[in-house]
Design a protein around this motif. Sequence first.
Motif, short mmCIF file in Angstrom:
data_model
loop_
_atom_site.label_atom_id
_atom_site.label_comp_id
_atom_site.label_asym_id
_atom_site.label_seq_id
_atom_site.Cartn_x
_atom_site.Cartn_y
_atom_site.Cartn_z
N ILE A 166 39.52 40.00 50.77
CA ILE A 166 38.77 40.99 49.56
C ILE A 166 39.14 40.65 49.02
O ILE A 166 40.14 40.65 48.07
CB ILE A 166 39.20 42.75 50.07
N TYR A 168 39.31 38.68 44.98
CA TYR A 168 38.80 39.52 44.21
C TYR A 168 39.48 38.59 42.95
O TYR A 168 40.69 37.57 42.90
CB TYR A 168 39.70 41.15 43.87
N THR A 171 34.49 36.64 38.21
CA THR A 171 34.06 35.82 38.75
C THR A 171 32.67 34.45 37.45
O THR A 171 32.89 35.29 36.34
CB THR A 171 32.71 36.25 39.67
N ASN A 178 33.06 40.55 42.54
CA ASN A 178 33.98 41.66 44.12
C ASN A 178 34.98 43.28 43.75
O ASN A 178 34.42 43.69 42.78
CB ASN A 178 35.47 40.82 44.07
N ILE A 179 35.03 43.61 44.52
CA ILE A 179 35.44 45.35 44.11
C ILE A 179 36.36 44.99 42.96
O ILE A 179 35.52 46.53 42.09
CB ILE A 179 35.99 45.58 45.19
N VAL A 180 36.64 44.58 42.43
CA VAL A 180 37.59 44.95 41.01
C VAL A 180 36.43 44.78 40.52
O VAL A 180 36.67 45.57 39.38
CB VAL A 180 39.24 44.30 41.14
N GLU A 181 35.98 43.77 39.70
CA GLU A 181 34.82 43.51 38.60
C GLU A 181 33.91 44.82 39.09
O GLU A 181 34.05 45.49 38.30
CB GLU A 181 34.45 42.31 38.60
N PRO A 203 44.33 43.32 50.32
CA PRO A 203 43.60 42.54 49.43
C PRO A 203 44.02 41.57 48.39
O PRO A 203 45.30 41.32 48.02
CB PRO A 203 42.86 43.35 47.92
N HIS A 205 44.43 38.09 45.18
CA HIS A 205 43.57 37.28 44.35
C HIS A 205 43.21 36.29 44.49
O HIS A 205 43.49 35.08 45.12
CB HIS A 205 44.31 37.11 43.35
N ILE A 293 45.02 42.84 39.45
CA ILE A 293 44.16 43.64 38.55
C ILE A 293 44.28 43.87 37.00
O ILE A 293 43.17 43.78 35.80
CB ILE A 293 44.51 45.51 39.10
#
Length: 305
Positions: A166, A168, A171, A178-181, A203, A205, A293
């Motif tokens: 995952i 993240y 982008t 991705n999941i965070v965005e 996850p 970075h 995050i």
Amino acid sequence: MKDILIIGANGFTGRQILNDLSQQSKYKVTGSSLHADVQPANAANYRFIETDIRDFATTRQLFEAIRPDVVINNSALSVPDYCELHQEEAYQMNVTAVEQLAHLCEAYGSRFIHLSTDFVFDGEAMQLYTEEHTPAPVNYYGSTKWKGEEKVAGICSNYAIVRVAIVYGKTLPGQHGNIVELVIKRLQEGKEIRVVADQWRTPTHVEDVSQGVSLLVESNANGIFHICGNDCLSIAEVALLVAQSMGADQSLIHPVTTDEMNEATPRPRFSGMSIEKAQSLLGYSPRSMEAGIKQIIGELNRPKV
């Protein structure tokens, strides 16, 4: 000066690695992808060559032109649902093309750094997977990535397989989210989000993936390395952490079970990976999920110049 070839350089992870390595004067970097450079304004620091790595003759010409010391392969067909329905295409990209790259790396004396995935595991162990655990994928995507790993290990004498999970970060335009965005965007819009609470990951970075790969460029160590985050969280816990970091309404997030999600393609329930090997052998040190995050939130809120 090392000649480095980055394949899949338009992708989310590949672009981060390209940008980071091309800023270092000790490297001469070439990016390659199926399509034209998504950031041609940065071309002063690297060159870019369009190449379809499924075509062996064309890829051999690329190797002949560069004669790379290191090849970093970020390319893959990586959407599990798509791979399940397009198995021949997935095998061609994730296995056959990787096998061809491995043969070329061996022929040209290149170190091969190949990115793989936590989805090679079935998730039954319910403990952090180490590099010594035997893969047992539960979907076709994971199966092809494991076969790709086997091709690299069986052909190359100088290689590193990098398993990530995952990835993240912020982008670029045109790249997959991705999941965070995704969670940030939906919370900003006040929309509800259904997320699984019984699937756990570690996850990572995108800048930490790039850090790990950079360490492997300079390392002589062969084998598999888990380059991921140090926090093992469920997908729902990730979404809740995003909401907390934003100060957003957490009631918009609705944790559900895998069965309730009714996903078309099975995923491992638990694919958290241990990074002890990378920490001890490489000095790898990822940021916390909370720090990652908050970094993205800051980047998204930064005024555009």
